[in-house]
Design a protein around this motif. Structure first.
Motif, PDB file in Angstrom:
ATOM      1  N   LEU A 137       0.831  -1.210   0.000  1.00  0.00           N
ATOM      2  CA  LEU A 137       0.000   0.000   0.000  1.00  0.00           C
ATOM      3  C   LEU A 137       0.864   1.259   0.000  1.00  0.00           C
ATOM      4  O   LEU A 137       0.471   2.287  -0.569  1.00  0.00           O
ATOM      5  CB  LEU A 137      -0.939  -0.003   1.210  1.00  0.00           C
ATOM      6  N   ASP A 138       2.039   1.155   0.609  1.00  0.00           N
ATOM      7  CA  ASP A 138       2.968   2.284   0.554  1.00  0.00           C
ATOM      8  C   ASP A 138       3.448   2.521  -0.873  1.00  0.00           C
ATOM      9  O   ASP A 138       3.571   3.667  -1.325  1.00  0.00           O
ATOM     10  CB  ASP A 138       4.162   2.027   1.475  1.00  0.00           C
ATOM     11  N   ILE A 139       3.725   1.432  -1.581  1.00  0.00           N
ATOM     12  CA  ILE A 139       4.114   1.553  -2.992  1.00  0.00           C
ATOM     13  C   ILE A 139       2.970   2.155  -3.799  1.00  0.00           C
ATOM     14  O   ILE A 139       3.179   3.043  -4.640  1.00  0.00           O
ATOM     15  CB  ILE A 139       4.510   0.181  -3.569  1.00  0.00           C
ATOM     16  N   LEU A 140       1.753   1.680  -3.528  1.00  0.00           N
ATOM     17  CA  LEU A 140       0.588   2.193  -4.237  1.00  0.00           C
ATOM     18  C   LEU A 140       0.408   3.686  -3.984  1.00  0.00           C
ATOM     19  O   LEU A 140       0.086   4.445  -4.911  1.00  0.00           O
ATOM     20  CB  LEU A 140      -0.668   1.430  -3.806  1.00  0.00           C
ATOM     21  N   SER A 141       0.625   4.116  -2.759  1.00  0.00           N
ATOM     22  CA  SER A 141       0.462   5.538  -2.440  1.00  0.00           C
ATOM     23  C   SER A 141       1.458   6.380  -3.229  1.00  0.00           C
ATOM     24  O   SER A 141       1.136   7.486  -3.687  1.00  0.00           O
ATOM     25  CB  SER A 141       0.635   5.778  -0.934  1.00  0.00           C
ATOM     26  N   TYR A 142       2.670   5.863  -3.404  1.00  0.00           N
ATOM     27  CA  TYR A 142       3.671   6.582  -4.185  1.00  0.00           C
ATOM     28  C   TYR A 142       3.263   6.665  -5.653  1.00  0.00           C
ATOM     29  O   TYR A 142       3.371   7.719  -6.292  1.00  0.00           O
ATOM     30  CB  TYR A 142       5.033   5.901  -4.063  1.00  0.00           C
TER      31      TYR A 142
END
Length: 231
Positions: A160-165
């Protein structure tokens, strides 16, 4: 018949003087969707409005999504690859805090924007305003998504952190594209935007060495703050 009377029902926008073979021809400009109709003694010409500008902006919009996504991964590990350089730590993420991860977007955008500037600065409008708006959109997207989902489930998830980026990258590039295509707002706005963009980088550097003891600056793995791992 007066010039421009071929289209009496269209709202007149402006009159243009055209010099051909030593004679002055008057052309009138009308807007139809994304096209411009020029009518008058020279006949009718139909062309795309700002075709070259929009094509260039769109091309770099798509290239930017790809480049920023790849650069973000590279920048994430660059601090370790440089042997934890204290000097480069001012611009590189030095720990796993949210604040340091915001540097991913900033440095990636800087690296992408340098060649972009020399390629398209004369073909698009409001370059530095677009970059300032883009980085703010990227960082705000990351923060909103991170604090929303961690507030719900109580922990962070790597994917989800990757997705937020990635969402932030797309927001950054989309807003930049829109501003590139907008009417020029003048050099004064661009200069202020450039200074503000640089100021963001300075703040990142300062808080790397002297971070406030607040949650956004906390490395949750080591429970420390900043490059000097303050407790």
């Amino acid at each position: 018949m007066a010039p421009g009377s071929y289209f009496p029902d269209f709202p007149r926008k402006r009159m243009i003087k055209s010099y051909t073979n030593g004679k002055i021809r008057y052309l009138y400009t009308y807007r139809l969707g994304t096209k411009i109709i020029l009518s008058g003694a020279a006949g009718i010409l139909i062309m795309k409005e700002n075709l070259n500008h929009k094509y260039t902006a769109k091309k770099w919009f798509l290239a930017g999504i790809f480049a920023l996504s790849i650069l973000g991964v590279w920048v994430h590990y660059l601090y370790d690859w440089t042997g934890n350089s204290e000097f480069l730590g001012s611009i590189l993420p030095v720990n796993e805090s949210i604040w340091e991860h915001l540097k991913l977007g900033y440095l990636s955008l800087v690296l992408f924007s340098i060649p972009e500037y020399f390629q398209i600065r004369k073909q698009v409008h409001n370059f530095f305003l677009a970059k300032l708006t883009g980085i703010l959109a990227l960082e705000v997207s990351i923060l909103l998504i991170f604090y929303t989902y961690t507030g719900i489930i109580g922990r962070n998830i790597f994917y989800l952190d990757i997705l937020s980026y990635l969402v932030g990258v797309m927001a950054c590039q989309y807003l930049s594209f829109r501003i590139y295509s907008y009417t020029s707002l003048g050099g004064y706005v661009n200069r202020i935007s450039l200074f503000a963009f640089i100021a963001i980088g300075i703040v990142f550097g300062l808080y790397t060495y002297r971070p406030p003891h607040a949650g956004i600056f906390l490395d949750h793995k080591s429970q420390t703050y900043g490059i000097y791992k303050e407790k």
